[in-house]
Design a protein around this motif. Structure first.
Motif, PDB file in Angstrom:
ATOM      1  N   ASP A  31      39.033  32.489  41.598  1.00 52.63           N
ATOM      2  CA  ASP A  31      37.630  32.424  41.146  1.00 52.63           C
ATOM      3  C   ASP A  31      36.641  32.618  42.290  1.00 52.63           C
ATOM      4  O   ASP A  31      35.501  33.002  42.064  1.00 52.63           O
ATOM      5  N   LYS A  32      37.078  32.355  43.500  1.00 50.14           N
ATOM      6  CA  LYS A  32      36.200  32.446  44.668  1.00 50.14           C
ATOM      7  C   LYS A  32      36.024  33.876  45.166  1.00 50.14           C
ATOM      8  O   LYS A  32      35.215  34.109  46.064  1.00 50.14           O
ATOM      9  N   ALA A  38      37.463  36.921  35.351  1.00 47.79           N
ATOM     10  CA  ALA A  38      38.319  36.029  34.557  1.00 47.79           C
ATOM     11  C   ALA A  38      39.789  36.339  34.796  1.00 47.79           C
ATOM     12  O   ALA A  38      40.142  37.437  35.219  1.00 47.79           O
ATOM     13  N   MET A  39      40.625  35.341  34.514  1.00 49.42           N
ATOM     14  CA  MET A  39      42.072  35.530  34.537  1.00 49.42           C
ATOM     15  C   MET A  39      42.678  34.781  33.359  1.00 49.42           C
ATOM     16  O   MET A  39      42.250  33.679  33.024  1.00 49.42           O
ATOM     17  N   ARG A  40      43.688  35.393  32.757  1.00 51.34           N
ATOM     18  CA  ARG A  40      44.428  34.758  31.684  1.00 51.34           C
ATOM     19  C   ARG A  40      45.919  35.022  31.922  1.00 51.34           C
ATOM     20  O   ARG A  40      46.308  36.148  32.218  1.00 51.34           O
ATOM     21  N   VAL A  41      46.739  33.986  31.774  1.00 49.98           N
ATOM     22  CA  VAL A  41      48.189  34.140  31.826  1.00 49.98           C
ATOM     23  C   VAL A  41      48.653  34.008  30.381  1.00 49.98           C
ATOM     24  O   VAL A  41      48.476  32.957  29.758  1.00 49.98           O
ATOM     25  N   LEU A  42      49.232  35.085  29.855  1.00 51.31           N
ATOM     26  CA  LEU A  42      49.613  35.148  28.447  1.00 51.31           C
ATOM     27  C   LEU A  42      51.118  34.957  28.299  1.00 51.31           C
ATOM     28  O   LEU A  42      51.906  35.726  28.853  1.00 51.31           O
ATOM     29  N   GLU A  54      46.531  38.790  33.087  1.00 51.56           N
ATOM     30  CA  GLU A  54      45.376  39.679  32.925  1.00 51.56           C
ATOM     31  C   GLU A  54      44.228  39.187  33.799  1.00 51.56           C
ATOM     32  O   GLU A  54      43.847  38.020  33.719  1.00 51.56           O
ATOM     33  N   THR A  55      43.723  40.059  34.645  1.00 57.99           N
ATOM     34  CA  THR A  55      42.537  39.719  35.424  1.00 57.99           C
ATOM     35  C   THR A  55      41.427  40.695  35.079  1.00 57.99           C
ATOM     36  O   THR A  55      41.677  41.866  34.770  1.00 57.99           O
ATOM     37  N   GLU A  56      40.204  40.187  35.128  1.00 59.20           N
ATOM     38  CA  GLU A  56      39.031  41.015  34.870  1.00 59.20           C
ATOM     39  C   GLU A  56      38.142  40.963  36.100  1.00 59.20           C
ATOM     40  O   GLU A  56      37.908  39.895  36.667  1.00 59.20           O
ATOM     41  N   TRP A  57      37.649  42.127  36.489  1.00 56.76           N
ATOM     42  CA  TRP A  57      36.836  42.286  37.690  1.00 56.76           C
ATOM     43  C   TRP A  57      35.564  43.036  37.343  1.00 56.76           C
ATOM     44  O   TRP A  57      35.512  43.775  36.362  1.00 56.76           O
ATOM     45  N   GLU A  58      34.545  42.867  38.153  1.00 54.37           N
ATOM     46  CA  GLU A  58      33.300  43.611  37.950  1.00 54.37           C
ATOM     47  C   GLU A  58      33.502  45.101  38.179  1.00 54.37           C
ATOM     48  O   GLU A  58      32.806  45.917  37.594  1.00 54.37           O
ATOM     49  N   SER A  59      34.477  45.454  39.035  1.00 55.01           N
ATOM     50  CA  SER A  59      34.706  46.863  39.359  1.00 55.01           C
ATOM     51  C   SER A  59      36.105  47.035  39.946  1.00 55.01           C
ATOM     52  O   SER A  59      36.738  46.061  40.372  1.00 55.01           O
ATOM     53  N   GLN A  60      36.545  48.274  40.011  1.00 53.01           N
ATOM     54  CA  GLN A  60      37.813  48.578  40.653  1.00 53.01           C
ATOM     55  C   GLN A  60      37.740  48.232  42.136  1.00 53.01           C
ATOM     56  O   GLN A  60      38.703  47.731  42.720  1.00 53.01           O
ATOM     57  N   ALA A  61      36.588  48.458  42.750  1.00 54.13           N
ATOM     58  CA  ALA A  61      36.416  48.139  44.170  1.00 54.13           C
ATOM     59  C   ALA A  61      36.604  46.644  44.422  1.00 54.13           C
ATOM     60  O   ALA A  61      37.206  46.255  45.427  1.00 54.13           O
ATOM     61  N   ALA A  62      36.111  45.793  43.523  1.00 52.34           N
ATOM     62  CA  ALA A  62      36.278  44.340  43.682  1.00 52.34           C
ATOM     63  C   ALA A  62      37.759  43.977  43.605  1.00 52.34           C
ATOM     64  O   ALA A  62      38.249  43.159  44.393  1.00 52.34           O
ATOM     65  N   PHE A  63      38.488  44.574  42.672  1.00 50.12           N
ATOM     66  CA  PHE A  63      39.924  44.321  42.564  1.00 50.12           C
ATOM     67  C   PHE A  63      40.643  44.762  43.834  1.00 50.12           C
ATOM     68  O   PHE A  63      41.451  44.034  44.397  1.00 50.12           O
ATOM     69  N   ASP A  70      43.124  37.872  52.260  1.00 51.62           N
ATOM     70  CA  ASP A  70      44.043  36.793  52.625  1.00 51.62           C
ATOM     71  C   ASP A  70      44.448  35.987  51.395  1.00 51.62           C
ATOM     72  O   ASP A  70      45.575  35.491  51.316  1.00 51.62           O
ATOM     73  N   ASP A  71      43.541  35.835  50.421  1.00 54.19           N
ATOM     74  CA  ASP A  71      43.875  35.093  49.204  1.00 54.19           C
ATOM     75  C   ASP A  71      45.017  35.776  48.460  1.00 54.19           C
ATOM     76  O   ASP A  71      45.933  35.111  47.973  1.00 54.19           O
ATOM     77  N   PHE A  72      44.987  37.087  48.372  1.00 56.36           N
ATOM     78  CA  PHE A  72      46.067  37.830  47.717  1.00 56.36           C
ATOM     79  C   PHE A  72      47.385  37.580  48.455  1.00 56.36           C
ATOM     80  O   PHE A  72      48.418  37.335  47.823  1.00 56.36           O
ATOM     81  N   LYS A  73      47.340  37.625  49.777  1.00 59.20           N
ATOM     82  CA  LYS A  73      48.556  37.389  50.571  1.00 59.20           C
ATOM     83  C   LYS A  73      49.105  35.990  50.322  1.00 59.20           C
ATOM     84  O   LYS A  73      50.320  35.803  50.171  1.00 59.20           O
TER      85      LYS A  73
END
Length: 113
Positions: A31-32, A38-42, A54-63, A70-73
Motif C-alpha cells: 500500500d505504501k 488495490a490488491m486482492r488474493v483470490l 490481482e494488483t491494480e496500479w495507476e499506470s504501467q509505469a507505477a507497476f 526494495d519492497d518487491f525484493k
C-alpha cells in the motif's frame, strides 16, 4: 487509466494455508508504493484452478517501478518451497478500458482523460 496485473499461481494441496499466510503477513506493505491502488488474493473455488493475486496500479509505469523496488525484493525474498507450486499459471497484464464501481459513477478511459 488503471493497470491490472494478475499472477496466477497453482498451489499444491497442503500448501494453501502457508501461501495465504504469506500475504496476510505482508498486508499493507504494498500500500505504501507510489501508484498502488488495490490488491486482492483470490482463492480458487474449483478443481485445478489457480490462486490469482490481482494488483491494480495507476499506470504501467507505477507497476514497473514497484517491480524494481526494495519492497518487491523483500516480498519475493523467501519463496515457498518448489514442491508447493505446480507448473502453469503466470503473469497477465491489462489496461482497464471500461469499468464500474458500486456507489460510484461509471467510468471509461475517455471520461478519465
Amino acid at each position: 487509466m488503471s493497470y491490472i496485473v494478475n499472477n496466477r499461481i497453482h498451489v499444491n494441496p497442503g500448501f494453501e494455508d502457508e501461501f495465504e499466510a504469506r500475504f496476510r503477513a505482508r498486508a499493507g506493505e504494498i500500500d505504501k508504493q507510489p501508484g498502488f491502488v488495490a490488491m486482492r488474493v483470490l482463492r480458487p473455488q474449483g478443481n485445478q484452478a489457480p490462486y490469482v493475486v490481482e494488483t491494480e496500479w495507476e499506470s504501467q509505469a507505477a507497476f514497473r517501478a514497484w517491480v524494481g523496488s526494495d519492497d518487491f525484493k523483500r516480498a519475493h525474498a523467501n519463496p515457498l518451497p518448489a514442491e508447493a507450486t505446480a507448473e502453469g499459471g503466470g503473469i497477465e497484464q491489462f489496461e482497464v478500458v471500461e469499468g464500474t464501481l458500486a456507489g460510484a459513477c461509471r467510468f471509461t478511459e475517455r471520461a478519465i482523460r
